[in-house]
Design an enzyme around this catalytic site. Structure first.
Site, PDB file in Angstrom:
ATOM      1  N   HIS A 176       0.820  -1.224   0.000  1.00  0.00           N
ATOM      2  CA  HIS A 176       0.000   0.000   0.000  1.00  0.00           C
ATOM      3  C   HIS A 176       0.855   1.276   0.000  1.00  0.00           C
ATOM      4  CE1 HIS A 176      -3.479  -2.466   0.566  1.00  0.00           C
ATOM      5  NE2 HIS A 176      -3.147  -2.839   1.791  1.00  0.00           N
ATOM      6  N   ASP A 213      -2.725 -10.995  -1.560  1.00  0.00           N
ATOM      7  CA  ASP A 213      -3.261 -10.410  -0.329  1.00  0.00           C
ATOM      8  C   ASP A 213      -4.735 -10.049  -0.591  1.00  0.00           C
ATOM      9  OD1 ASP A 213      -2.018  -8.857   2.307  1.00  0.00           O
ATOM     10  OD2 ASP A 213      -3.762  -7.811   1.477  1.00  0.00           O
ATOM     11  N   HIS A 215      -6.233  -7.442   0.049  1.00  0.00           N
ATOM     12  CA  HIS A 215      -6.402  -6.023  -0.294  1.00  0.00           C
ATOM     13  C   HIS A 215      -5.607  -5.686  -1.555  1.00  0.00           C
ATOM     14  CE1 HIS A 215      -6.987  -6.480   4.087  1.00  0.00           C
ATOM     15  NE2 HIS A 215      -8.050  -5.718   3.845  1.00  0.00           N
ATOM     16  N   ASP A 290      -4.370 -12.753   4.688  1.00  0.00           N
ATOM     17  CA  ASP A 290      -5.702 -12.248   5.063  1.00  0.00           C
ATOM     18  C   ASP A 290      -6.865 -12.756   4.210  1.00  0.00           C
ATOM     19  OD1 ASP A 290      -4.748 -10.631   3.040  1.00  0.00           O
ATOM     20  OD2 ASP A 290      -4.763  -8.777   4.214  1.00  0.00           O
TER      21      ASP A 290
HETATM   22 ZN   LIG Z   1      -4.141  -7.165   3.182  1.00  0.00          ZN
END
Ligand SMILES: [Zn+2]
Length: 357
Positions: A176, A213, A215, A290
């Site tokens: 991120h 992941d 996200h 996750d």
């Molecule tokens: Zn994540």
């Protein structure tokens, strides 16, 4: 009171509370010193793999870090499990040095890097209020240095993967962190720092980033938006953080509850397409745990068995084509996160050590 002001007041009150707790803990001698072990070159494991990890990856500021669901002991738990299984002797881990400041200054905007010792700005990046009593020195040692050290691990394992086939970092995957600012508990973009280092050393191959992941890797997408030599395949849960999306080369949006069989069938198809280019010189797997069914920051439905199969599928997609493979931990916040990542990495190490298929 409007929402932003109410939010600011709430943060300030929380900050005061945390300051009191932190001062109390420091006074009682409960504050652990940040760990800073000397770098070590590590040892080759059977089949040529290597694992980077350091207790210095652990972000620790008087327990305040526990306000984020990220378990800062996750890396240590995975390292301990790999030792217990007899797969990585304690002295075989590569202990990396911190990523150099001059390199990070090429990855990120100077204004962003300068802002990181500002408590308010850093609180936004790591999603935990960093109270005003923490001065720049404390922030450096307890928060920024661990992120730089794990970034150093990604750089070292990328180099190792090119030379010996497989590198694993028990940290990193800070996908991120955009060039102009981090968020989502990601301070520095370790993948961009590693790719830049390899390019400096003469590596010219295409890089394929496979991000599983839960996200979206918006930071990686922003970092490589104008770089045609890097291709991104991102598997993420739809409608969750980060929003709005930063488009990658191939974004796959998965529904809440996607289970092992649906996930793995889709991954197999997408991998076949992603590997169509014939000049891929390195696969970087941002292998967050996750997507596990019990993660509090996502609601995909993978079991630990599904997570292991996912990671073996990506690893084999690279290895079967004789492409170097780099494995990074990325996110994972649930009660099975460390267990899942440890099971995955153990399976990878066993397969790399086994005779060729
Ligand atoms: Zn994540």
């Amino acid at each position: 009171m409007d929402q932003p002001r109410r939010w600011t007041l709430r943060r300030k009150l929380l900050g005061v509370g945390i300051t009191v707790v932190a001062l109390g803990m420091a006074g009682l001698g409960m504050a652990r010193k940040p760990l800073n072990p000397a770098p070590s070159p590590g040892q080759l494991l059977p089949g040529g793999a290597m694992v980077a990890w350091s207790p210095g990856y652990r972000v620790s500021f008087f327990g305040v870090e526990r306000l984020h669901p990220f378990d800062s002991y996750k890396y240590d738990k995975i390292a301990a499990e790999l030792q217990k299984k007899g797969l990585v002797p304690g002295d075989a881990f590569l202990i990396p040095d911190e990523a150099p400041a001059a390199l990070l200054a090429r990855v990120h905007d100077p204004a962003y890097l300068a802002s990181l010792t500002d408590n308010e700005r850093l609180s936004q990046v790591i999603e935990v209020p960093v109270p005003g009593i923490f001065g720049a020195k404390s922030i450096e040692a307890r928060i920024l240095a661990p992120f730089r050290r794990a970034t150093g691990g990604t750089i070292a394992m990328a180099r190792h993967a090119l030379e010996h086939g497989v590198g694993i970092n028990l940290g990193g995957g800070y996908h991120h962190a955009r060039p102009d600012g981090g968020h989502g508990f990601c301070v520095y973009n370790d993948v961009a720092a590693a790719v830049l280092t390899l390019r400096d050393q003469g590596f010219e191959g295409r890089v394929l980033i496979i991000d599983t992941d839960a996200h979206q890797g918006d930071g990686n997408h922003a970092a490589f938006a104008d770089d045609p030599s890097v291709y991104t395949l991102s598997f993420q849960q739809e409608k969750i953080f980060p929003q709005p999306r930063v488009p990658g080369d191939r974004d796959v949006e998965l529904r809440s509850g996607t289970d092992d069989s649906a996930y793995l069938a889709r991954l197999e198809r997408e991998l076949d397409a992603a590997f169509e280019a014939d000049d891929i010189g390195l696969v970087i797997h941002v292998a967050g745990s996750d997507p596990l069914w019990n993660d509090p920051l996502a609601s995909l439905g993978l079991t630990i068995d599904g997570l292991v199969k996912r990671d073996l599928m990506v690893m084999h997609a690279a290895r079967d084509r004789s492409i170097p493979y780099l494995h990074l931990l990325a996110g994972g916040y649930g009660p099975s996160s460390a267990e899942g990542s440890a099971a995955s990495i153990a399976a990878i190490l066993r397969e790399v050590a086994a005779p060729p298929r």
